[in-house]
Scaffold this motif. Structure first.
Motif, PDB file in Angstrom:
ATOM      1  N   THR A 370       0.835  -1.187   0.000  1.00 20.45           N
ATOM      2  CA  THR A 370       0.000   0.000   0.000  1.00 20.45           C
ATOM      3  C   THR A 370       0.873   1.241   0.000  1.00 20.45           C
ATOM      4  O   THR A 370       1.625   1.487   0.945  1.00 20.45           O
ATOM      5  N   LEU A 371       0.780   1.993  -1.079  1.00 16.20           N
ATOM      6  CA  LEU A 371       1.485   3.264  -1.223  1.00 16.20           C
ATOM      7  C   LEU A 371       0.419   4.336  -1.372  1.00 16.20           C
ATOM      8  O   LEU A 371      -0.421   4.251  -2.269  1.00 16.20           O
ATOM      9  N   GLY A 372       0.451   5.343  -0.511  1.00 11.90           N
ATOM     10  CA  GLY A 372      -0.625   6.314  -0.540  1.00 11.90           C
ATOM     11  C   GLY A 372      -1.902   5.659  -0.068  1.00 11.90           C
ATOM     12  O   GLY A 372      -1.964   5.088   1.021  1.00 11.90           O
ATOM     13  N   THR A 373      -2.940   5.651  -0.907  1.00 17.98           N
ATOM     14  CA  THR A 373      -4.210   5.029  -0.533  1.00 17.98           C
ATOM     15  C   THR A 373      -4.529   3.822  -1.390  1.00 17.98           C
ATOM     16  O   THR A 373      -5.620   3.269  -1.298  1.00 17.98           O
ATOM     17  N   VAL A 374      -3.583   3.419  -2.219  1.00 18.25           N
ATOM     18  CA  VAL A 374      -3.844   2.345  -3.173  1.00 18.25           C
ATOM     19  C   VAL A 374      -2.955   1.140  -2.899  1.00 18.25           C
ATOM     20  O   VAL A 374      -1.775   1.277  -2.590  1.00 18.25           O
ATOM     21  N   ALA A 447       0.033   8.539 -17.492  1.00 18.19           N
ATOM     22  CA  ALA A 447      -1.116   8.469 -16.587  1.00 18.19           C
ATOM     23  C   ALA A 447      -1.455   9.862 -16.078  1.00 18.19           C
ATOM     24  O   ALA A 447      -0.577  10.726 -15.977  1.00 18.19           O
ATOM     25  N   PRO A 448      -2.715  10.090 -15.729  1.00 12.47           N
ATOM     26  CA  PRO A 448      -3.150  11.395 -15.233  1.00 12.47           C
ATOM     27  C   PRO A 448      -2.543  11.725 -13.867  1.00 12.47           C
ATOM     28  O   PRO A 448      -2.219  10.839 -13.079  1.00 12.47           O
ATOM     29  N   VAL A 449      -2.438  13.025 -13.603  1.00  7.97           N
ATOM     30  CA  VAL A 449      -1.872  13.507 -12.344  1.00  7.97           C
ATOM     31  C   VAL A 449      -2.604  12.919 -11.146  1.00  7.97           C
ATOM     32  O   VAL A 449      -1.986  12.455 -10.188  1.00  7.97           O
ATOM     33  N   ALA A 450      -3.930  12.950 -11.169  1.00  3.91           N
ATOM     34  CA  ALA A 450      -4.713  12.520 -10.003  1.00  3.91           C
ATOM     35  C   ALA A 450      -4.443  11.068  -9.648  1.00  3.91           C
ATOM     36  O   ALA A 450      -4.310  10.712  -8.474  1.00  3.91           O
ATOM     37  N   ILE A 451      -4.367  10.210 -10.662  1.00  6.08           N
ATOM     38  CA  ILE A 451      -4.148   8.789 -10.399  1.00  6.08           C
ATOM     39  C   ILE A 451      -2.754   8.542  -9.851  1.00  6.08           C
ATOM     40  O   ILE A 451      -2.556   7.787  -8.889  1.00  6.08           O
ATOM     41  N   ILE A 452      -1.747   9.186 -10.439  1.00  6.25           N
ATOM     42  CA  ILE A 452      -0.373   9.004  -9.959  1.00  6.25           C
ATOM     43  C   ILE A 452      -0.249   9.492  -8.515  1.00  6.25           C
ATOM     44  O   ILE A 452       0.339   8.824  -7.658  1.00  6.25           O
ATOM     45  N   ALA A 453      -0.806  10.662  -8.246  1.00  2.00           N
ATOM     46  CA  ALA A 453      -0.710  11.233  -6.902  1.00  2.00           C
ATOM     47  C   ALA A 453      -1.355  10.328  -5.867  1.00  2.00           C
ATOM     48  O   ALA A 453      -0.793  10.072  -4.797  1.00  2.00           O
ATOM     49  N   GLU A 454      -2.531   9.808  -6.171  1.00  2.00           N
ATOM     50  CA  GLU A 454      -3.238   8.954  -5.217  1.00  2.00           C
ATOM     51  C   GLU A 454      -2.549   7.614  -5.051  1.00  2.00           C
ATOM     52  O   GLU A 454      -2.396   7.109  -3.935  1.00  2.00           O
ATOM     53  N   ALA A 455      -2.093   7.041  -6.153  1.00  2.00           N
ATOM     54  CA  ALA A 455      -1.488   5.706  -6.091  1.00  2.00           C
ATOM     55  C   ALA A 455      -0.151   5.709  -5.375  1.00  2.00           C
ATOM     56  O   ALA A 455       0.172   4.772  -4.642  1.00  2.00           O
ATOM     57  N   LEU A 456       0.634   6.761  -5.564  1.00  2.00           N
ATOM     58  CA  LEU A 456       1.996   6.770  -5.029  1.00  2.00           C
ATOM     59  C   LEU A 456       2.144   7.625  -3.782  1.00  2.00           C
ATOM     60  O   LEU A 456       3.243   7.728  -3.230  1.00  2.00           O
ATOM     61  N   GLY A 457       1.073   8.247  -3.323  1.00  2.00           N
ATOM     62  CA  GLY A 457       1.143   8.996  -2.080  1.00  2.00           C
ATOM     63  C   GLY A 457       1.765  10.368  -2.202  1.00  2.00           C
ATOM     64  O   GLY A 457       2.288  10.904  -1.227  1.00  2.00           O
ATOM     65  N   TYR A 458       1.712  10.979  -3.393  1.00  2.00           N
ATOM     66  CA  TYR A 458       2.245  12.325  -3.603  1.00  2.00           C
ATOM     67  C   TYR A 458       1.101  13.340  -3.610  1.00  2.00           C
ATOM     68  O   TYR A 458      -0.067  12.992  -3.838  1.00  2.00           O
TER      69      TYR A 458
END
Length: 489
Positions: A370-374, A447-458
């Motif tokens: 689990t990185l970020g919320t994903v 990939a879109p900003v929102a998905i990368i940010a949520e998946a990787l915790g940024y």
């Protein structure tokens, strides 16, 4: 950890070892063959159940399988006269654990008085170490022995009492042990360290007026912020020290040039910044605070640090490094696991070291983190070092981590590995910063900003900056918004 083997030397040792076939000095002859020193040490530590049902040390071999002394005919003294167990003997026909217990009792029992509950608790923790040889090696270092004797004679086993003892890495380690074993209450050590450091740093300011300014800056900016945090991070601690140090340098420079902070001009700042290293730009943090507290003209500015100038690994180089990581045996599984998170998922080292086993799930079918919320699944062979870590946990082998759940446990009791230490270890293969920036640069292309940010915790702002830098076009990726979030890869 077994000691590293020297290269095999057939010229010096013609006879090969019957166990490893390497050409090393033969130190003992057992019924099956001549045994080299490395295999002899390993044999004394081999535990299991013999074919005859005997449980304990299995130094011999029968049909290529480990066997007890009786079945194999091996003559070896592994009978401890202290505890009566089969174990590797340290000295005086006593095993490592018994010698460790005797050493701890001797050092932590005060002369002519009853041992305090606090000392008894720390003694029990040290005596119960599963890896007794590590504990004994540590305790027998002269500076550790001296500190434990001084601790035993201390009338006050408390945070305040320990703070009165000479500062050293040993003091910090023992303090960590006392906290981890519930002898002393937990406190924010980095907050305390900063407070002690700041008290000494103020004395470096050369005038009283500027000394008062630094005192206010420390108290109302840094210490207030730290007191509002659940726990001060290593990064916050180091940035605060750096900010105060540079601020002191600026104030002392002003004093040398006959100026007060309240009378500082843009010409002063330009000259000071031009004459010194680029780290002087860090003083902007102090100047921002001085502006907010109406000490200086709000129009005064230092030249900002240029973003986007750090080097980054290109995609081809990163792929090559990842490929090498899946085949190398030069890096430990723990280091390879960390490297994968940086190279493939662009994780910051400061976040990697904070991972616990609650973030990692290892099943027969897959490994997820689990990185970020994903929850992200690791495909083969990227999951291999994580499987090795899960199969061979070592966090309970010493007294430092009785209940540790850190994936990357550190040398300090109850603490995870320091980010700087992990960065240094990975530096033999790649620059973690360059790798992370390269990964984020490439990910924003697909990939879109929102998905990368949520998946990787940024934060989205951080990913947005990388996206702009890579000139990503997101319109063609709108369809990816419908991808199941828990199957990001």
């Amino acid at each position: 950890m077994p000691r590293p083997r020297k290269p095999s030397d057939p010229a010096k040792w013609p006879e090969p070892c019957g166990r490893c076939s390497g050409h090393h000095q033969i130190v003992v002859r057992w019924p099956d063959s001549g045994i080299c020193g490395y295999c002899y040490q390993q044999a004394k530590r081999t535990r299991g159940t013999c074919a005859c049902g005997h449980e304990g040390i299995l130094p011999g071999r029968v049909n290529a399988l480990p066997a007890c002394r009786k079945c194999s005919g091996v003559k070896l003294n592994i009978d401890c006269i202290g505890c009566g167990n089969e174990d590797e003997i340290h000295s005086g026909n006593r095993c490592w654990a018994c010698v460790l217990a005797a050493t701890v009792a001797r050092l932590l029992t005060p002369k002519e008085q009853t041992s305090s509950p606090e000392l008894q608790a720390i003694a029990t923790a040290l005596k119960s170490m599963k890896r007794a040889n590590s504990g004994l090696t540590w305790i027998q270092q002269p500076h550790v022995t001296a500190f434990l004797r001084e601790l035993a004679g201390s009338p006050d086993i408390s945070h305040a009492g320990l703070d009165q003892l000479p500062a050293s890495a040993t003091r910090e380690y023992v303090l960590g042990l006392l906290v981890e074993h519930n002898v002393l209450p937990r406190r924010d050590e980095l907050n305390t360290r900063f407070t002690n450091w700041a008290g000494q740093a103020i004395n470096r300011v050369t005038t009283q007026n500027h000394r008062d300014v630094i005192r206010r800056y420390i108290r109302w900016h840094h210490q207030r912020r730290m007191n509002q945090m659940d726990e001060v991070t290593q990064g916050t601690f180091l940035r605060a020290k750096q900010s105060v140090t540079v601020a002191i340098e600026l104030l002392n420079w002003l004093t040398e040039h006959g100026a007060e902070l309240t009378a500082i001009t843009q010409a002063h700042l330009d000259r000071w910044q031009a004459e010194g290293p680029t780290t002087r730009g860090i003083a902007s943090r102090f100047l921002d605070w001085a502006t907010k507290t109406n000490l200086i003209d709000p129009n005064l500015k230092l030249q900002p640090h240029r973003r986007g100038t750090s080097p980054r690994l290109d995609a081809a180089t990163q792929q090559e490094i990842v490929q090498n990581l899946t085949h190398t045996t030069r890096m430990s599984p723990r280091d390879r696991a960390a490297a994968i998170l940086v190279l493939v998922f662009g994780q910051q080292i400061s976040d990697v070291v904070k991972l616990t086993w609650d973030h990692v799930k290892v099943t027969e079918d897959e490994v997820t983190i689990t990185l970020g919320t994903v929850e992200i699944a690791l495909t083969r062979p990227l999951d291999e070092p994580w499987r090795q870590l899960a199969a061979t946990p070592t966090h309970d082998q010493t007294a430092a981590h009785p209940n540790s759940d850190w994936v990357f446990r550190g040398g300090s009791p109850g603490k995870h590995l320091r980010a700087a230490s992990l960065t240094e270890r990975l530096s033999t293969a790649f620059s973690s910063r360059a790798a992370r920036l390269g990964t984020l640069h490439e990910l924003t292309k697909v990939a879109p900003v929102a998905i990368i940010a949520e998946a990787l915790g940024y934060s989205p702002t951080t990913i947005e900056r990388h996206a702009i830098d890579s000139s990503a076009n997101y319109a063609q990726y709108i369809a990816s918004l419908t991808l199941p979030r828990n199957h990001a890869r």
